[in-house]
Each structure stands twice: as C-alpha cells, then as structure tokens.
Design a protein around this motif. Sequence first.
Motif, PDB file in Angstrom:
ATOM      1  N   VAL A  36       0.709  -1.339  -0.065  1.00 34.95           N
ATOM      2  CA  VAL A  36      -0.130   0.092  -0.042  1.00 34.95           C
ATOM      3  C   VAL A  36       0.827   1.397   0.010  1.00 34.95           C
ATOM      4  O   VAL A  36       1.919   1.242   0.643  1.00 34.95           O
ATOM      5  CB  VAL A  36      -0.859  -0.115   1.079  1.00 34.95           C
ATOM      6  CG1 VAL A  36      -0.195   0.163   2.461  1.00 34.95           C
ATOM      7  CG2 VAL A  36      -2.014   1.216   1.134  1.00 34.95           C
TER       8      VAL A  36
ATOM      9  N   GLN B 234      -0.138   5.516   0.497  1.00 34.94           N
ATOM     10  CA  GLN B 234      -1.022   6.203   0.851  1.00 34.94           C
ATOM     11  C   GLN B 234      -0.382   7.676   0.828  1.00 34.94           C
ATOM     12  O   GLN B 234       0.538   7.883   1.569  1.00 34.94           O
ATOM     13  CB  GLN B 234      -1.594   6.070   2.348  1.00 34.94           C
ATOM     14  CG  GLN B 234      -2.686   6.801   2.517  1.00 34.94           C
ATOM     15  CD  GLN B 234      -3.823   6.400   4.087  1.00 34.94           C
ATOM     16  OE1 GLN B 234      -3.037   6.429   4.906  1.00 34.94           O
ATOM     17  NE2 GLN B 234      -4.768   5.933   3.797  1.00 34.94           N
TER      18      GLN B 234
ATOM     19  N   THR C  93       3.959   4.041   3.575  1.00 41.41           N
ATOM     20  CA  THR C  93       3.719   2.920   2.616  1.00 41.41           C
ATOM     21  C   THR C  93       3.968   1.578   3.623  1.00 41.41           C
ATOM     22  O   THR C  93       4.427   1.698   4.905  1.00 41.41           O
ATOM     23  CB  THR C  93       5.047   2.683   1.718  1.00 41.41           C
ATOM     24  OG1 THR C  93       6.238   2.966   2.534  1.00 41.41           O
ATOM     25  CG2 THR C  93       5.010   3.908   0.846  1.00 41.41           C
TER      26      THR C  93
ATOM     27  N   GLU D 213      -0.607  -4.237   3.881  1.00 42.09           N
ATOM     28  CA  GLU D 213      -1.809  -3.901   4.576  1.00 42.09           C
ATOM     29  C   GLU D 213      -2.795  -5.106   4.086  1.00 42.09           C
ATOM     30  O   GLU D 213      -2.963  -5.198   3.034  1.00 42.09           O
ATOM     31  CB  GLU D 213      -2.283  -2.651   4.036  1.00 42.09           C
ATOM     32  CG  GLU D 213      -3.675  -2.301   4.798  1.00 42.09           C
ATOM     33  CD  GLU D 213      -3.996  -0.778   4.532  1.00 42.09           C
ATOM     34  OE1 GLU D 213      -5.163  -0.709   4.185  1.00 42.09           O
ATOM     35  OE2 GLU D 213      -3.259   0.263   4.906  1.00 42.09           O
TER      36      GLU D 213
ATOM     37  N   CYS E 260      -6.516  -4.349   1.737  1.00 42.62           N
ATOM     38  CA  CYS E 260      -6.432  -3.063   0.938  1.00 42.62           C
ATOM     39  C   CYS E 260      -7.350  -2.874  -0.071  1.00 42.62           C
ATOM     40  O   CYS E 260      -7.587  -3.664  -1.110  1.00 42.62           O
ATOM     41  CB  CYS E 260      -4.694  -2.884   0.610  1.00 42.62           C
ATOM     42  SG  CYS E 260      -4.309  -1.340   0.001  1.00 42.62           S
TER      43      CYS E 260
ATOM     44  N   ASN F 263      -8.167   0.204  -3.187  1.00 41.99           N
ATOM     45  CA  ASN F 263      -7.860   1.543  -3.898  1.00 41.99           C
ATOM     46  C   ASN F 263      -8.962   2.683  -3.539  1.00 41.99           C
ATOM     47  O   ASN F 263     -10.081   2.268  -3.698  1.00 41.99           O
ATOM     48  CB  ASN F 263      -7.734   1.173  -5.348  1.00 41.99           C
ATOM     49  CG  ASN F 263      -6.477   0.573  -5.690  1.00 41.99           C
ATOM     50  OD1 ASN F 263      -5.482   0.553  -5.250  1.00 41.99           O
ATOM     51  ND2 ASN F 263      -6.663  -0.221  -6.745  1.00 41.99           N
TER      52      ASN F 263
ATOM     53  N   THR G  57      -5.155   6.151  -1.676  1.00 45.58           N
ATOM     54  CA  THR G  57      -4.818   4.830  -1.057  1.00 45.58           C
ATOM     55  C   THR G  57      -4.524   3.975  -2.748  1.00 45.58           C
ATOM     56  O   THR G  57      -5.781   3.904  -3.112  1.00 45.58           O
ATOM     57  CB  THR G  57      -5.786   4.141  -0.029  1.00 45.58           C
ATOM     58  OG1 THR G  57      -5.716   5.124   0.952  1.00 45.58           O
ATOM     59  CG2 THR G  57      -5.088   2.851   0.211  1.00 45.58           C
ATOM     60  N   SER G  58      -3.339   3.443  -2.707  1.00 44.68           N
ATOM     61  CA  SER G  58      -3.252   2.632  -3.876  1.00 44.68           C
ATOM     62  C   SER G  58      -2.637   1.228  -3.326  1.00 44.68           C
ATOM     63  O   SER G  58      -1.856   1.315  -2.494  1.00 44.68           O
ATOM     64  CB  SER G  58      -2.399   3.158  -4.861  1.00 44.68           C
ATOM     65  OG  SER G  58      -2.744   4.300  -5.458  1.00 44.68           O
ATOM     66  N   CYS G  59      -3.034   0.177  -3.928  1.00 45.38           N
ATOM     67  CA  CYS G  59      -2.593  -1.067  -3.608  1.00 45.38           C
ATOM     68  C   CYS G  59      -2.227  -1.921  -4.762  1.00 45.38           C
ATOM     69  O   CYS G  59      -2.571  -1.650  -5.918  1.00 45.38           O
ATOM     70  CB  CYS G  59      -3.954  -1.875  -2.871  1.00 45.38           C
ATOM     71  SG  CYS G  59      -4.889  -0.830  -1.862  1.00 45.38           S
TER      72      CYS G  59
ATOM     73  N   ASN H 117       4.901  -0.276  -4.316  1.00 37.52           N
ATOM     74  CA  ASN H 117       4.672   0.994  -3.598  1.00 37.52           C
ATOM     75  C   ASN H 117       5.881   2.024  -3.073  1.00 37.52           C
ATOM     76  O   ASN H 117       5.813   2.706  -2.284  1.00 37.52           O
ATOM     77  CB  ASN H 117       3.923   0.767  -2.347  1.00 37.52           C
ATOM     78  CG  ASN H 117       4.915  -0.232  -1.219  1.00 37.52           C
ATOM     79  OD1 ASN H 117       6.036  -0.613  -1.732  1.00 37.52           O
ATOM     80  ND2 ASN H 117       4.436  -0.159   0.098  1.00 37.52           N
TER      81      ASN H 117
END
Length: 107
Positions: free
Chosen positions: A49, A51, A68, A71, A74, A76, A88-90, A97
């Motif tokens: 992740v 963020q 980072t 997680e 998770c 997006n 938030t990107s997973c 990340n």
Amino acid sequence: MDKLLLFDLSLLCLSVAGVIQCKQCLFYKDGKCEEAEQMCTLKEGESCVIQTIFFLFSKERKYEQIQTGCEPNCKNSEDIFEKLVIITSCGKMDICNDPSFSQIVSE
C-alpha cells in the motif's frame, strides 16, 4: 553500485520464489523516509500500500505526506476530508509501493 546490483538480484530471487516485498515507512517527507525505511513481506490477503496525502487547495497538488507498507484487505480509494485528499493505492508486485515510481501497479 555493486551493493545495488546485489540488492536487485536478491529481490528478483525472492520474487521468483513467490515472496513479494514492499517498502515500509510511516512518514515520507520531501521524498525521503523520515524513519528507518524497512521492507515487509506480503502475507495471505495483504497488498503493498502507498497512501499519499495532499492539501485540497494546493496549486501544484504537491503531496504533503506519504506512508507505505503491507496492509490486509487494501482497497484503492480517493477520500476527501475537509482540506485534505488521501489517495490509497494497492498492488501485489515487488516494491510496487516505492514513492519514487510515478504510480503504483494496481490490483
């Protein structure tokens, strides 16, 4: 440079073995981890992740803070809270990340 090459090769070997590593830092500021940057290994049901927190009314949309890690569950998302935008990107690829990449490779 030899250390960097060895590091890259070791990550490649881990990836081939099915182990996915992610960067882990609770507070990046100005592109650098303010703490000791570490790596975490994904467990079942986890994702890498990243963020990113922006000020909503920033002219440049420059990030204020990045976190980072690994997680569970998770998702997006892009959330707006008063004056902040939290993105938030997973992903599930080695070191996807890393804040130095322009965008994460999403699930």
